[in-house]
Design a protein around this motif. Structure first.
Motif, PDB file in Angstrom:
ATOM      1  N   PHE A 124       0.824  -1.207   0.000  1.00 17.06           N
ATOM      2  CA  PHE A 124       0.000   0.000   0.000  1.00 17.06           C
ATOM      3  C   PHE A 124       0.860   1.260   0.000  1.00 17.06           C
ATOM      4  N   ALA A 125       2.165   1.119   0.209  1.00 17.05           N
ATOM      5  CA  ALA A 125       3.065   2.263   0.054  1.00 17.05           C
ATOM      6  C   ALA A 125       3.226   2.641  -1.407  1.00 17.05           C
ATOM      7  N   ASN A 126       2.922   1.717  -2.295  1.00 14.81           N
ATOM      8  CA  ASN A 126       3.013   1.947  -3.735  1.00 14.81           C
ATOM      9  C   ASN A 126       1.697   2.552  -4.213  1.00 14.81           C
ATOM     10  N   PRO A 127       1.696   3.794  -4.693  1.00 16.82           N
ATOM     11  CA  PRO A 127       0.421   4.408  -5.096  1.00 16.82           C
ATOM     12  C   PRO A 127      -0.288   3.636  -6.204  1.00 16.82           C
ATOM     13  N   ASP A 128       0.463   2.949  -7.075  1.00 16.45           N
ATOM     14  CA  ASP A 128      -0.179   2.134  -8.107  1.00 16.45           C
ATOM     15  C   ASP A 128      -1.058   1.064  -7.468  1.00 16.45           C
ATOM     16  N   TYR A 129      -0.500   0.352  -6.486  1.00 14.59           N
ATOM     17  CA  TYR A 129      -1.242  -0.729  -5.831  1.00 14.59           C
ATOM     18  C   TYR A 129      -2.384  -0.164  -4.984  1.00 14.59           C
ATOM     19  N   ALA A 130      -2.112   0.912  -4.251  1.00 15.41           N
ATOM     20  CA  ALA A 130      -3.147   1.500  -3.392  1.00 15.41           C
ATOM     21  C   ALA A 130      -4.331   1.987  -4.226  1.00 15.41           C
ATOM     22  N   VAL A 131      -4.042   2.613  -5.362  1.00 19.41           N
ATOM     23  CA  VAL A 131      -5.119   3.103  -6.232  1.00 19.41           C
ATOM     24  C   VAL A 131      -5.874   1.934  -6.861  1.00 19.41           C
ATOM     25  N   LEU A 132      -5.145   0.887  -7.238  1.00 20.61           N
ATOM     26  CA  LEU A 132      -5.788  -0.296  -7.811  1.00 20.61           C
ATOM     27  C   LEU A 132      -6.773  -0.911  -6.828  1.00 20.61           C
ATOM     28  N   ARG A 133      -6.392  -0.974  -5.554  1.00 23.26           N
ATOM     29  CA  ARG A 133      -7.226  -1.638  -4.550  1.00 23.26           C
ATOM     30  C   ARG A 133      -8.297  -0.715  -3.964  1.00 23.26           C
ATOM     31  N   LEU A 134      -7.995   0.564  -3.848  1.00 23.48           N
ATOM     32  CA  LEU A 134      -8.877   1.468  -3.104  1.00 23.48           C
ATOM     33  C   LEU A 134      -9.518   2.552  -3.959  1.00 23.48           C
ATOM     34  N   GLY A 135      -9.120   2.653  -5.220  1.00 26.31           N
ATOM     35  CA  GLY A 135      -9.591   3.750  -6.049  1.00 26.31           C
ATOM     36  C   GLY A 135      -8.645   4.932  -5.950  1.00 26.31           C
ATOM     37  N   LYS A 136      -8.715   5.844  -6.925  1.00 23.81           N
ATOM     38  CA  LYS A 136      -7.717   6.913  -7.013  1.00 23.81           C
ATOM     39  C   LYS A 136      -7.673   7.799  -5.774  1.00 23.81           C
ATOM     40  N   ASP A 137      -8.805   8.381  -5.376  1.00 27.34           N
ATOM     41  CA  ASP A 137      -8.796   9.353  -4.277  1.00 27.34           C
ATOM     42  C   ASP A 137      -8.392   8.711  -2.952  1.00 27.34           C
ATOM     43  N   GLY A 177      -6.918   5.762  -2.588  1.00 30.69           N
ATOM     44  CA  GLY A 177      -5.611   5.126  -2.722  1.00 30.69           C
ATOM     45  C   GLY A 177      -4.465   6.095  -2.536  1.00 30.69           C
ATOM     46  N   GLN A 178      -4.541   7.253  -3.183  1.00 32.29           N
ATOM     47  CA  GLN A 178      -3.476   8.247  -3.043  1.00 32.29           C
ATOM     48  C   GLN A 178      -3.365   8.730  -1.601  1.00 32.29           C
ATOM     49  N   LEU A 179      -4.506   8.989  -0.985  1.00 33.50           N
ATOM     50  CA  LEU A 179      -4.521   9.510   0.378  1.00 33.50           C
ATOM     51  C   LEU A 179      -3.958   8.490   1.368  1.00 33.50           C
ATOM     52  N   PHE A 213      29.150   8.565  -4.098  1.00 33.35           N
ATOM     53  CA  PHE A 213      28.807   8.361  -5.503  1.00 33.35           C
ATOM     54  C   PHE A 213      29.095   6.918  -5.885  1.00 33.35           C
ATOM     55  N   GLY A 214      28.563   6.527  -7.026  1.00 31.65           N
ATOM     56  CA  GLY A 214      28.752   5.164  -7.498  1.00 31.65           C
ATOM     57  C   GLY A 214      27.543   4.279  -7.314  1.00 31.65           C
ATOM     58  N   GLU A 215      26.434   4.852  -6.808  1.00 26.52           N
ATOM     59  CA  GLU A 215      25.228   4.053  -6.649  1.00 26.52           C
ATOM     60  C   GLU A 215      24.703   3.593  -8.012  1.00 26.52           C
ATOM     61  N   THR A 216      23.939   2.525  -8.005  1.00 26.61           N
ATOM     62  CA  THR A 216      23.355   2.021  -9.245  1.00 26.61           C
ATOM     63  C   THR A 216      22.500   3.113  -9.870  1.00 26.61           C
ATOM     64  N   PRO A 217      22.726   3.441 -11.142  1.00 26.76           N
ATOM     65  CA  PRO A 217      21.945   4.507 -11.787  1.00 26.76           C
ATOM     66  C   PRO A 217      20.442   4.249 -11.686  1.00 26.76           C
ATOM     67  N   PHE A 218      19.707   5.320 -11.528  1.00 21.81           N
ATOM     68  CA  PHE A 218      18.262   5.216 -11.314  1.00 21.81           C
ATOM     69  C   PHE A 218      17.529   6.165 -12.245  1.00 21.81           C
ATOM     70  N   ILE A 219      16.628   5.614 -13.041  1.00 22.12           N
ATOM     71  CA  ILE A 219      15.739   6.415 -13.882  1.00 22.12           C
ATOM     72  C   ILE A 219      14.323   6.153 -13.386  1.00 22.12           C
ATOM     73  N   PRO A 220      13.668   7.130 -12.763  1.00 25.72           N
ATOM     74  CA  PRO A 220      12.369   6.876 -12.142  1.00 25.72           C
ATOM     75  C   PRO A 220      11.260   6.651 -13.150  1.00 25.72           C
ATOM     76  N   GLU A 221      10.300   5.866 -12.735  1.00 25.70           N
ATOM     77  CA  GLU A 221       9.076   5.709 -13.506  1.00 25.70           C
ATOM     78  C   GLU A 221       8.132   6.840 -13.121  1.00 25.70           C
ATOM     79  N   ALA A 222       7.577   7.506 -14.113  1.00 27.61           N
ATOM     80  CA  ALA A 222       6.614   8.583 -13.853  1.00 27.61           C
ATOM     81  C   ALA A 222       5.220   7.967 -13.738  1.00 27.61           C
ATOM     82  N   LYS A 223       4.670   7.948 -12.533  1.00 27.41           N
ATOM     83  CA  LYS A 223       3.396   7.282 -12.287  1.00 27.41           C
ATOM     84  C   LYS A 223       2.233   8.272 -12.271  1.00 27.41           C
ATOM     85  N   GLU A 224       1.187   7.925 -12.980  1.00 34.05           N
ATOM     86  CA  GLU A 224      -0.016   8.746 -12.975  1.00 34.05           C
ATOM     87  C   GLU A 224      -0.674   8.744 -11.599  1.00 34.05           C
ATOM     88  N   THR A 225      -0.467   7.673 -10.854  1.00 33.65           N
ATOM     89  CA  THR A 225      -1.123   7.547  -9.547  1.00 33.65           C
ATOM     90  C   THR A 225      -0.430   8.338  -8.447  1.00 33.65           C
TER      91      THR A 225
END
Length: 726
Positions: free
Chosen positions: A117-130, A132-134, A384-396
């Motif tokens: 439920f920390a993942n807004p994608d999963y929270a929105v999927l289970r609870l609905g957008k409003d 889920g985000q909250l 420095f030297g951490e594994t490079p990270f390109i974030p996913e842009a989530k609509e949720t």
């Protein structure tokens, strides 16, 4: 307090008692502890109700699952706190500590995050957008209670449990109430408790008696990796390997590294004419695993008369600035999780909240004004030297709307003004140094030693060569920077005009003091007349990657921007606006500099770590341009001189000049450096009033007479590369 380790030998008992002191706080020394009967009753009631919800699914469907899973997490924290208070934690084996640490973070690590439920994608999927985000925000906020449990910050732990219980109590026959009702609950929780959360944050920044992390660093056995788990941060192989590696180095080497760090801090005060003897505290910021160096740094600062303050990166969204971490911290268990929640302030960032938070901030600083006045500023050790990270842009994921972005900008501006009132810019300084972590690859130990060498280069050589460059720059009206090959840079940077060339200069001769390593000359450009395009094929800024980043300037201000991270142009622009412009409509070019550290550039190329170099080092490996404030923000009126005695006159621009009448328009509270590497450079040339031009760099080589020595590292690298290919 009973340890429960009666069969231990005396030596082991002593070690355990040291560990226990880390977690204990005396009631008369800490405002985090609650000792009244009322608070004790509140705690007991809240803890019992959390355990009940964890044990029984009290509602059907996704809402019931959300509250039970969250209660199970809070119950785990209550158990952890009991382990700490009873002494069980201090007695635990390395395997037990590692397992408990895993349990605390397992729901946001790896594949488990997809069903959290920390993942807004999963929270929105289970609870609905409003909903889920909250509720995803609420769960992320409750995760901060890990810190509260470890540090004994019971009041903050309690109010977060009570938020959870209030939301749960509003379930009606297992169904969630209207989302507006939950939004109001969250909003008023965040707003009403600013007095607690903001005050605690201010105090931990200036009060050395809050010594949780310092006690671990100074008292624990740093050869025993168990100490890493005492902080309550996520502990990965990175921290364990880093600590093990530093323990393999001789004490003299550790002392030398720490001395470079702390001497840079001291010299920063010396060269700017600031009186360090008036100060009492210094803030050390670093990443877990470097404790052996930090311990020596604490000792060095004590010899300067400074007590070290080590506060953790904020865990409550009220005190966080998007996904930037300020303080000490461990490896992120999930950088996508961090990125997903950076816009959570959208739930409460209105003008009323800004006023509420700023009021609480001012009250807190007033309460601790004497401690704040004695604070000298930060000493920062980056990695420095951490594994490079390109974030996913989530609509949720929550995002600030246009009005909220302006509120955020205003909040940052007002907070900076208050901070500067109580910790004046003209009286404080800083230093920054960086080291690699094992994630950088199999050649980590070589790269670490090369970094130590880079950080200890002879500053006198660079000071002499850089003065040669400055002497020519001081004769120009502007500097032109041209890219080569696929680099599309074509920029003209306007320079300040000298009135007295015998006593004044435009550029600062930067050696190894506040910015380690050596290797740059920099200025605050004149905005009017600074025009063109800045382009970089690929660059990491504040831990995020940008592909084909392009910025357009008109009279020194960003007028257009784009990149190619995402297929959608608007998403690319949003990415830049949020993470480079920090929600501003535009930003000025606050700094133009020419990096001279060819040794660092060669090391980066030799080990193929150009993209992993921190900006602190990368900015010394070519020209760089900063978006935002100048390097002299809040201390423009403090005289600054180069080693040759000349006064630096280019310390402000037409934006920062507004500081006396409207600080909100003068300062942007950000400063992001963007570097063009030498191999992407066609030319850097000084443009003079008579129409002549004097090249400093051409085709990636220094061509100005007196600077040829800088090419030696490049030429040695070419020879080395040819030999390797034979």
């Amino acid at each position: 307090m009973r340890l429960g380790c009666e069969d231990l030998a005396d030596g082991a008992r002593d070690e355990i008692s040291v560990s226990l002191r880390v977690f204990q706080r005396k009631a008369d020394e800490s405002e985090y502890m609650e000792d009244s009967i009322k608070e004790t009753e509140r705690w007991a009631l809240a803890a019992e109700r959390v355990r009940q919800i964890a044990a029984n699914l009290e509602a059907e469907g996704a809402p019931g699952e959300y509250f039970q899973r969250t209660a199970v997490f809070l119950k785990m924290l209550l158990r952890m706190q009991e382990r700490i208070e009873s002494g069980e934690f201090a007695c635990a084996s390395l395997d037990e500590l590692a397992e408990w640490n895993r349990e605390l973070y397992e729901d946001i690590v790896g594949e488990a995050y997809a069903h959290s439920f920390a993942n807004p994608d999963y929270a929105v999927l289970r609870l609905g957008k409003d909903y889920g985000q909250l509720l995803s925000f609420v769960y992320a906020e409750l995760r901060g209670a890990i810190v509260y449990a470890f540090e004994g910050r019971l009041e903050e732990f309690l109010i977060h449990m009570e938020l959870f219980l209030q939301l749960h109590a509003e379930l009606e026959e297992g169904q969630l109430p209207p989302v507006e009702q939950l939004r109001d609950d969250v909003y008023w929780f965040v707003s009403d408790y600013c007095d607690v959360t903001v005050t605690a944050r201010v105090r931990e920044q200036v009060d050395p008696s809050l010594s949780f992390a310092r006690d671990i660093i100074m008292e624990a056995d740093l050869k025993d990796p168990r100490y890493l788990y005492y902080f309550g941060e996520y502990v990965s192989e990175t921290e364990l390997r880093m600590s093990t590696f530093l323990n393999s180095l001789p004490g003299e080497e550790i002392q030398r590294i720490a001395s470079v760090f702390t001497e840079g801090y001291r010299i920063g005060f010396e060269v700017t004419g600031k009186d360090l003897s008036k100060k009492k505290t210094v803030n050390i910021r670093y990443c877990l695993g470097f404790e052996r160096i930090i311990r020596e740094a604490v000792k060095n600062f004590e010899e300067m008369g400074l007590q070290s303050i080590l506060y953790r990166a904020a865990v409550s969204r009220v005190n966080m600035r998007e996904n930037n971490k300020i303080g000490y911290y461990g490896t992120s268990p999930n950088r996508q999780y961090d990125y997903d929640h950076k816009g959570d302030a959208a739930l409460f960032m209105d003008s009323a909240f800004v006023e509420r938070r700023i009021g609480a901030l001012k009250t807190a600083f007033e309460q601790y004004r004497e401690l704040a006045r004695g604070h000298a500023g930060p000493a920062v050790m980056e990695i420095f030297g951490e594994t490079p990270f390109i974030p996913e842009a989530k609509e949720t994921a929550l995002k600030l709307d246009e009005k909220q972005q302006k509120n955020q900008v205003r909040a940052n501006s007002l907070a900076a003004q208050i901070t500067n009132t109580y910790i004046p810019g003209e009286e404080r300084s800083f230093t920054i140094i960086a080291f690699p972590v094992p994630d950088i690859g199999a050649q980590f130990e070589e790269i670490f030693r090369e970094t130590v060498r880079i950080n200890t280069l002879d500053y006198r050589t660079y000071q002499r060569i850089q003065q040669t460059i400055i002497n020519v720059l001081d004769t120009g009206r502007a500097v032109q920077i041209l890219g080569s090959g696929e680099n599309r840079t074509n920029l003209t940077v306007a320079l300040a005009k000298l009135q007295d060339p015998e006593r004044e200069t435009i550029f600062e001769n930067c050696v190894a003091d506040v910015n380690i390593p050596v290797g740059e000359v920099f200025t605050s450009p004149v905005l009017e007349g600074t025009n063109g395009v800045l382009h970089v094929g690929g660059v990491y800024l504040n831990g995020l990657f940008y592909q084909d980043l392009e910025l357009h300037f008109r009279d020194g201000m960003v007028c257009d921007y784009c990149c190619r991270n995402y297929g959608n142009r608007e998403e690319n622009r949003r990415y830049i606006r949020e993470n480079v412009l920090y929600h501003h409509d535009t930003l000025p070019m606050g700094e133009f500099a020419i990096g001279t550290n060819t040794t660092a550039y060669v090391v980066a190329r030799r080990y193929h770590i150009e993209a992993l170099m921190p900006i602190l080092i990368a900015e010394k490996t070519g020209p760089h341009f900063a978006l935002g404030d100048t390097c002299y923000s809040w201390e423009e009126d403090t005289p600054t001189f180069n080693p040759d005695g000349k006064r630096i006159i280019a310390k402000e621009n037409s934006c920062s000049a507004l500081r006396h009448e409207d600080p909100e328009k003068a300062y942007f509270n950000c400063h992001t450096d963007i570097t063009i590497p030498y191999d992407e450079l066609g030319e850097i040339a000084v443009l003079r009033e008579d129409g002549s031009r004097v090249p400093i760099i051409r085709d990636g080589r220094f061509v100005l007479p007196g600077t040829e020595e800088l090419n030696e590292a490049l030429e040695r690298d070419e020879s080395w590369t040819r030999c390797r290919s034979l």
